[in-house]
Design a protein around this motif. Sequence first.
Motif, mmCIF file in Angstrom:
data_model
loop_
_atom_site.group_PDB
_atom_site.id
_atom_site.type_symbol
_atom_site.label_atom_id
_atom_site.label_comp_id
_atom_site.label_asym_id
_atom_site.label_seq_id
_atom_site.Cartn_x
_atom_site.Cartn_y
_atom_site.Cartn_z
ATOM 1 N N UNK A 126 0.955 -0.905 -0.062
ATOM 2 C CA UNK A 126 -0.132 0.051 -0.031
ATOM 3 C C UNK A 126 1.017 1.283 -0.002
ATOM 4 N N UNK A 127 0.323 2.386 -0.526
ATOM 5 C CA UNK A 127 1.281 3.595 -0.701
ATOM 6 C C UNK A 127 0.822 4.591 0.109
ATOM 7 N N UNK A 128 1.630 5.097 0.841
ATOM 8 C CA UNK A 128 1.139 6.254 1.767
ATOM 9 C C UNK A 128 2.120 7.278 1.781
ATOM 10 N N UNK A 129 1.747 8.442 1.861
ATOM 11 C CA UNK A 129 2.825 9.733 2.021
ATOM 12 C C UNK A 129 2.185 10.411 2.952
ATOM 13 N N UNK A 130 3.306 10.637 4.063
ATOM 14 C CA UNK A 130 2.878 11.559 5.103
ATOM 15 C C UNK A 130 3.664 12.669 4.792
ATOM 16 N N UNK A 131 3.031 14.056 5.063
ATOM 17 C CA UNK A 131 3.495 15.322 4.547
ATOM 18 C C UNK A 131 3.454 16.030 6.129
ATOM 19 N N UNK A 132 4.328 16.424 6.452
ATOM 20 C CA UNK A 132 4.652 17.061 7.753
ATOM 21 C C UNK A 132 5.586 18.154 7.726
ATOM 22 N N UNK A 133 5.302 19.527 7.716
ATOM 23 C CA UNK A 133 6.240 20.393 7.825
ATOM 24 C C UNK A 133 6.467 20.911 6.238
ATOM 25 N N UNK A 134 6.248 22.086 5.971
ATOM 26 C CA UNK A 134 6.389 22.865 4.801
ATOM 27 C C UNK A 134 7.863 22.947 4.329
ATOM 28 N N UNK A 135 8.250 23.095 2.998
ATOM 29 C CA UNK A 135 9.583 23.289 2.906
ATOM 30 C C UNK A 135 10.402 24.425 3.483
ATOM 31 N N UNK A 136 11.545 24.334 3.953
ATOM 32 C CA UNK A 136 12.351 25.489 4.502
ATOM 33 C C UNK A 136 12.112 26.741 3.568
ATOM 34 N N UNK A 137 12.264 26.699 2.428
ATOM 35 C CA UNK A 137 12.117 27.932 1.414
ATOM 36 C C UNK A 137 10.737 27.811 0.875
ATOM 37 N N UNK A 138 10.111 28.797 1.277
ATOM 38 C CA UNK A 138 8.558 28.795 0.593
ATOM 39 C C UNK A 138 8.660 28.835 -0.947
ATOM 40 N N UNK A 139 9.530 29.040 -1.696
ATOM 41 C CA UNK A 139 9.907 29.222 -2.989
ATOM 42 C C UNK A 139 9.445 27.707 -3.487
ATOM 43 N N UNK A 140 9.680 26.681 -2.428
ATOM 44 C CA UNK A 140 9.439 25.514 -2.915
ATOM 45 C C UNK A 140 8.084 24.973 -2.601
ATOM 46 N N UNK A 141 7.284 25.458 -2.203
ATOM 47 C CA UNK A 141 5.925 25.228 -1.806
ATOM 48 C C UNK A 141 5.133 24.757 -2.709
ATOM 49 N N UNK A 142 5.246 25.380 -3.830
ATOM 50 C CA UNK A 142 4.356 24.861 -5.107
ATOM 51 C C UNK A 142 4.726 23.388 -5.516
ATOM 52 N N UNK A 181 3.858 20.873 -2.738
ATOM 53 C CA UNK A 181 2.192 20.536 -3.053
ATOM 54 C C UNK A 181 1.944 19.710 -4.160
ATOM 55 N N UNK A 182 2.752 20.243 -5.360
ATOM 56 C CA UNK A 182 2.444 19.242 -6.425
ATOM 57 C C UNK A 182 2.907 17.845 -6.432
ATOM 58 N N UNK A 183 4.097 17.578 -5.520
ATOM 59 C CA UNK A 183 4.337 16.124 -5.626
ATOM 60 C C UNK A 183 3.353 15.430 -4.664
ATOM 61 N N UNK A 184 2.854 16.171 -3.679
ATOM 62 C CA UNK A 184 1.646 15.591 -2.831
ATOM 63 C C UNK A 184 0.600 15.122 -3.795
ATOM 64 N N UNK A 185 0.255 16.309 -4.423
ATOM 65 C CA UNK A 185 -0.938 16.133 -5.386
ATOM 66 C C UNK A 185 -0.949 14.749 -6.401
ATOM 67 N N UNK A 186 0.329 14.760 -7.007
ATOM 68 C CA UNK A 186 0.312 13.890 -7.944
ATOM 69 C C UNK A 186 0.581 12.265 -7.186
ATOM 70 N N UNK A 187 0.854 11.983 -6.018
ATOM 71 C CA UNK A 187 0.973 11.075 -5.235
ATOM 72 C C UNK A 187 -0.093 10.164 -5.530
ATOM 73 N N UNK A 188 0.049 8.757 -5.971
ATOM 74 C CA UNK A 188 -1.137 7.842 -6.080
ATOM 75 C C UNK A 188 -1.141 7.093 -4.926
ATOM 76 N N UNK A 189 -1.878 7.242 -3.921
ATOM 77 C CA UNK A 189 -1.826 6.510 -2.575
ATOM 78 C C UNK A 189 -2.714 7.370 -1.579
ATOM 79 N N UNK A 190 -2.699 7.012 -0.418
ATOM 80 C CA UNK A 190 -3.191 7.763 0.678
ATOM 81 C C UNK A 190 -2.164 8.712 1.049
ATOM 82 N N UNK A 191 -2.928 9.967 1.614
ATOM 83 C CA UNK A 191 -1.816 11.070 2.078
ATOM 84 C C UNK A 191 -2.586 11.399 3.255
#
Length: 162
Positions: A113-129, A132-142
């Motif tokens: 089973x695929x699971x991505x845990x997203x905890x803590x935004x990037x250090x550099x806000x320029x990487x937020x997009x 977030x894009x990596x998380x959105x494209x991930x096929x599995x539970x988030x």
Amino acid sequence: MPGLLSLFWNGVVLEGVKHAGKEVLTTGFRPVKEDRIIFCSDGVVQSGLGSDKYPLGFGQENLKMLLADAIQEEHDISADRLASKVIDRANLNDGFHPMDDISCAVIYYRDPRKLMICSGPPVDPANDSMFAGLLRKFEGRKIISGATTGDMIAREWGGGDH
């Protein structure tokens, strides 16, 4: 193909003083998808010992039938649920007063089973997009953990329910 276990054997000759020259046989197998390894304590097969229904205990054949029936009824039954069925049956056989330890473990070879845990935004806000894009494209539970991270993902995904 499930149900066809391919075992291979190896012999190891011991060295040293105490057991030199003695051979120990080891075995292995190459699991395939849907294989299960089930092991349990003798309290399972000996459950019900002395009862009217199981005077010699539940036994290996009854255990095999229980397992086969459970898997046939629910082909993708989880390892946890299958082990629980075995333990529950052994407890029932003993009238919920076990005479011995009752333990069962199951290893189930299945697609992960695929699971991505997203905890803590990037250090550099320029990487937020990008983040977030990596998380959105991930096929599995988030799982999104933390208010700051949740706010950032909501902002990048345009708010609303995602």
